[in-house]
Design a protein around this motif. Structure first.
Motif, mmCIF file in Angstrom:
data_model
loop_
_atom_site.group_PDB
_atom_site.id
_atom_site.type_symbol
_atom_site.label_atom_id
_atom_site.label_comp_id
_atom_site.label_asym_id
_atom_site.label_seq_id
_atom_site.Cartn_x
_atom_site.Cartn_y
_atom_site.Cartn_z
ATOM 1 N N ILE A 139 0.655 -0.706 -0.183
ATOM 2 C CA ILE A 139 0.259 -0.140 -0.049
ATOM 3 C C ILE A 139 0.199 1.453 0.173
ATOM 4 O O ILE A 139 0.466 1.994 -0.555
ATOM 5 N N ARG A 140 2.151 1.531 0.970
ATOM 6 C CA ARG A 140 2.564 2.587 0.787
ATOM 7 C C ARG A 140 3.561 2.672 -0.368
ATOM 8 O O ARG A 140 3.530 3.884 -0.917
ATOM 9 N N ASP A 141 4.512 1.530 -0.621
ATOM 10 C CA ASP A 141 5.141 1.841 -1.028
ATOM 11 C C ASP A 141 5.350 0.841 -3.047
ATOM 12 O O ASP A 141 6.200 1.546 -3.134
ATOM 13 N N LEU A 142 5.024 0.139 -3.463
ATOM 14 C CA LEU A 142 3.944 0.389 -4.754
ATOM 15 C C LEU A 142 3.805 0.662 -5.579
ATOM 16 O O LEU A 142 2.616 1.366 -4.965
ATOM 17 N N PRO A 167 -0.493 8.463 8.508
ATOM 18 C CA PRO A 167 0.611 8.518 7.278
ATOM 19 C C PRO A 167 -0.061 7.491 5.605
ATOM 20 O O PRO A 167 -0.151 8.283 4.622
ATOM 21 N N TYR A 168 -0.886 6.979 5.939
ATOM 22 C CA TYR A 168 -1.136 5.902 4.467
ATOM 23 C C TYR A 168 -2.352 6.839 3.971
ATOM 24 O O TYR A 168 -2.460 6.430 2.828
ATOM 25 N N LEU A 169 -3.160 7.239 4.509
ATOM 26 C CA LEU A 169 -4.146 8.084 3.547
ATOM 27 C C LEU A 169 -4.104 8.421 2.386
ATOM 28 O O LEU A 169 -4.908 8.704 1.208
ATOM 29 N N VAL A 172 -4.309 5.665 -0.157
ATOM 30 C CA VAL A 172 -5.198 5.053 0.008
ATOM 31 C C VAL A 172 -6.445 6.010 -0.532
ATOM 32 O O VAL A 172 -6.958 7.637 -1.204
ATOM 33 N N ASP A 173 -7.305 5.800 -1.919
ATOM 34 C CA ASP A 173 -8.473 5.884 -2.347
ATOM 35 C C ASP A 173 -9.754 5.283 -2.373
ATOM 36 O O ASP A 173 -10.851 6.709 -2.586
ATOM 37 N N LEU A 174 -9.866 4.137 -1.589
ATOM 38 C CA LEU A 174 -11.316 4.025 -0.630
ATOM 39 C C LEU A 174 -11.027 3.435 0.378
ATOM 40 O O LEU A 174 -9.965 2.504 0.845
ATOM 41 N N GLN A 189 -13.559 15.136 9.383
ATOM 42 C CA GLN A 189 -12.354 16.116 8.980
ATOM 43 C C GLN A 189 -11.917 15.989 8.182
ATOM 44 O O GLN A 189 -10.873 16.381 7.673
ATOM 45 N N LEU A 190 -11.348 14.691 8.071
ATOM 46 C CA LEU A 190 -9.660 13.486 7.150
ATOM 47 C C LEU A 190 -10.298 13.794 6.270
ATOM 48 O O LEU A 190 -9.652 13.892 5.101
ATOM 49 N N ALA A 191 -12.174 14.178 5.277
ATOM 50 C CA ALA A 191 -12.384 13.935 4.350
ATOM 51 C C ALA A 191 -12.256 15.406 3.549
ATOM 52 O O ALA A 191 -11.927 15.323 1.974
#
Length: 271
Positions: A139-142, A167-169, A172-174, A189-191
């Motif tokens: 998820i993070r590096d690929l 840090p991952y958001l 990420v798409d979904l 709030q994150l949205a």
């Protein structure tokens, strides 16, 4: 053609009440349900042991027409757990009943990562059921030209550690997460700060998502007989993801998720 790959957990789920061991695992459940919902090509990247449970899982995935060319068979036991179902259908995991076994040391090889890159959608789970090294690699590096989907599990499991998710958001798409009204408020709030589409599942209270500063709700569908809620969330996510990436709007996708979850809770086992 849409090609989806699910990366992470496969397990053998033992139900003492019915004296059966059934195929399960968060990532496997998602893969099977996504295939049933209409994704043309679905693959699994994970590991099973070279035992009877591993053979059972491979046979079931073959029956469901899931690509297992990168499902690694490792010496040892397949991950397994015990599930007790209460009278209301809610499932309960007895203490110390989950055993990672081969998943504890599994990590995708370079050939597996290259295989993942051949898909349009990659799905994984931010979870202790397999190594964080695996999650980070996928998820993070690929480098990935398609869409990344992550199940962040239960918001309450991160009590005091919520910043771990942040840090991952951006990768990420979904994103799916389960919780309650406080979870909705946090992710609202994150949205506003990320392009990620967030979906909050609320159990029997339904589900919701955000669009243009507004919340969209979907009630849980009533069913005549709740048997076992195991895999209900995985089914919802697969139904939503399939609809969403095949052009469904958010209302349609929430409904598709609810319908798939309603099917799952009417029988023992996640699939």
């Amino acid at each position: 053609m849409l090609k989806l790959v699910s990366v992470g957990e496969t397990t053998a789920d033992t139900y003492p009440q019915i004296d059966q061991t059934l195929v399960g695992g968060i990532s496997l459940n998602f893969a099977v349900q996504a295939k049933r919902c209409g994704i043309p090509h679905v693959s699994m990247v994970s590991a099973v042991g070279n035992d009877a449970n591993g053979k059972m899982i491979l046979e079931k995935l073959d029956q469901e027409n899931i690509d297992t060319t990168h499902l690694t068979i490792m010496p040892g036991k397949t991950a397994h757990c015990e599930i007790v179902v209460l009278e209301n259908g809610e499932r309960y995991f007895p203490p110390n009943s989950y055993h990672q076994e081969v998943l504890a040391s599994y990590k995708p090889a370079s050939a597996d990562l290259e295989f993942i890159q051949q898909h349009n959608i990659v799905v994984s789970r931010f979870d202790i059921s397999y190594t964080k090294e695996t999650f980070d690699a996928v998820i993070r590096d690929l480098p990935f030209e398609g869409k990344k989907v992550v199940d962040f599990g239960d918001w309450f499991d991160y009590e005091g550690r919520h910043p771990e998710i942040i840090p991952y958001l951006e990768h990420v798409d979904l994103a799916f997460i389960s919780g309650d009204q406080s979870t909705i408020e946090a992710f609202e709030q994150l949205a506003n700060a990320y392009s990620t589409q967030f979906v909050v599942t609320l159990g029997e209270d339904g589900s919701m998502t955000f669009k243009d500063g507004k919340t969209i709700f979907q009630e849980a569908l009533s069913v005549p007989n709740v048997v076992d809620t195991t895999g209900c969330g995985d089914s919802f996510q697969a139904g939503f993801t399939t609809s969403f990436f095949q052009g469904g709007d958010l209302e349609e996708s929430l409904r598709a998720g609810a319908e798939q979850a309603a099917k799952t809770i009417q029988h023992f086992g996640a699939i």
